[in-house]
Scaffold this active site. Structure first.
Site, PDB file in Angstrom:
ATOM      1  N   ASP A   1      -0.987   0.980  13.568  1.00 50.05           N
ATOM      2  CA  ASP A   1      -0.218  -0.177  13.493  1.00 50.05           C
ATOM      3  C   ASP A   1       0.121  -1.330  14.422  1.00 50.05           C
ATOM      4  OD1 ASP A   1      -0.470  -0.235  10.490  1.00 50.05           O
ATOM      5  OD2 ASP A   1       1.431   0.418  10.329  1.00 50.05           O
TER       6      ASP A   1
ATOM      7  N   GLY B   1       0.639  -1.050  -0.073  1.00 57.19           N
ATOM      8  CA  GLY B   1       0.002  -0.071   0.072  1.00 57.19           C
ATOM      9  C   GLY B   1       0.921   1.210  -0.180  1.00 57.19           C
TER      10      GLY B   1
END
Length: 410
Positions: free
Chosen positions: A289, A70
């Site tokens: 994350d 990504g």
């Protein structure tokens, strides 16, 4: 490749952590914008960084395939839009074709970019006709992905500078701060006033630069220290005053009883004499994350929690909120999502779904690594498609073996 994990009762090891892919990918774009004249040392060796390197090394390619990367998709879309005279299609995995990129495309079009959707509106693949962009004022929603903002900031000096207004809440703000900090180290100083970021026109200055180790990768070792108290885990290559937002894991895990002492280039983890208990409430909007590591660790510790600020998890490599609910559920932890905002566990448990649960990874490296911690409580735990860790931390399973884990093919 499916693997079966059996954890040791305690860990005593030194781990040479991988380099930060977030830093690597940013400095690679900066290097490309100053003609490849930088000397970059210790770049990350992982799928995401390799995708950026392949694209930059093939200036005549008509198709750029970033796979599941990504970061590469967002940064390269902006960079390729500035490559005058180049016609290229940028594409990725099936999941990538469903991850939104319209916010970035719209912003680049405000700056004069020629980008068309070759498939589903708002998603890859993208047809890009490189041209001279004009800089100036641009507006962008800030609550989707900090990588969109970073992609614009990185190219801003080369296109005449921009005044970027980020509308609404800014997701993962430390990642934007990392970008601006790296840009400054390469000669471009920006100004931030509230939600307006001004980047002047200019040229990046080539320099030697060494990439520090990845704090996101360190989070899994912090989690292991938390669930295996009395372990001695020494992590190499981290920076105490890092620009990486995920260095916040040190503070988060301190509250779970994990200590950290610096010894030269090593960070030695330990266990506090008194370990806190009770429910945990924390906002992870700046560091999404870390959500998987925190969710799994807290379940294993039996600490009820509410992890908020997780709106971006729905559009990551997988829908991470749904994935965590499903996989922790297989282990008997009854976890709930509050819409797109939070993941909650009140301490409720049921029997595990199977004597030896199989953990699905959903093509998501962080699902594999975070759920691997559960082998401490579930001997013989099976991680499906374990090779997905190559996206950011290819040596992860090797490092677990080094730490005393028994790993077999399943």
């Amino acid at each position: 490749m499916n693997i079966k994990l059996t954890a040791p009762s305690r860990i005593a090891c030194e781990i040479d952590l991988p380099a930060s892919k977030s830093m690597s990918n940013r400095v690679l774009i900066i290097d490309a914008l100053c003609g490849g004249r930088c000397r970059l040392h210790g770049l990350a060796r992982c799928d995401d960084t390799a995708a950026v390197q392949r694209a930059l090394a093939s200036p005549d390619a008509r198709v750029v395939d970033v796979g599941a990367a990504g970061t590469a998709m967002r940064f390269l879309t902006a960079y390729l839009a500035t490559c005058e005279g180049r016609d290229v299609t940028i594409d990725g995995s099936e999941r990538m074709r469903h991850r939104p990129i319209g916010v970035l495309v719209d912003a680049l079009r405000q700056l004069g970019a020629s980008i068309d959707y070759a498939g589903q509106e708002g998603c890859a693949p993208l047809r890009i006709e490189g041209r001279k962009l004009h800089g100036g004022r641009v507006r962008m929603a800030g609550n989707v992905s900090s990588q969109y903002v970073t992609a614009l900031l990185l190219i801003a000096p080369a296109i005449g500078g921009i005044e970027l207004t980020v509308e609404g809440d800014i997701a993962s703000r430390p990642y934007i701060d990392m970008t601006l900090g790296l840009m400054k180290q390469f000669g471009i100083a920006s100004r931030v006033e509230g939600n307006v970021i001004t980047v002047p026109a200019g040229s990046y200055q080539p320099r030697d630069y060494s990439i520090e180790a990845d704090w996101s990768a360190a989070s899994y070792w912090y989690g292991l220290q938390a669930v295996l108290p009395g372990s001695r885990i020494s992590l190499k290559g981290l920076e105490a005053n890092s620009c990486q937002g995920d260095s916040r894991i040190a503070r988060l895990m301190w509250d779970l009883g994990v200590t950290g002492n610096w010894c030269g280039s090593y960070l030695d983890l330990g266990t506090a004499a008194v370990v806190p208990d009770g429910p945990v409430t924390v906002d992870l909007a700046d560091v999404p994350d870390l959500a998987q590591t925190m969710a799994v660790t807290l379940c294993l510790l039996g600490r009820p929690y509410r992890l908020a600020g997780l709106a971006t998890l729905r559009i990551k490599e997988t829908d991470r909120l749904a994935a965590l609910q499903a996989e922790l559920g297989k282990l008997g932890y009854v976890v709930h999502a509050e819409g797109d905002e939070a993941l909650c566990w009140d301490g409720s448990t049921t029997l595990p779904a199977a004597p030896v649960p199989h953990i699905a990874t959903y093509c998501d490296h962080r699902m594999a690594m975070a759920m691997a911690l559960a082998a401490v409580k579930f001997p013989g735990l099976v991680i499906d498609d374990a090779q997905v860790v190559s996206k950011s931390y290819p040596q992860f399973w090797q490092h677990l073996r080094q730490a005393g884990f028994k790993i077999e093919q399943a």
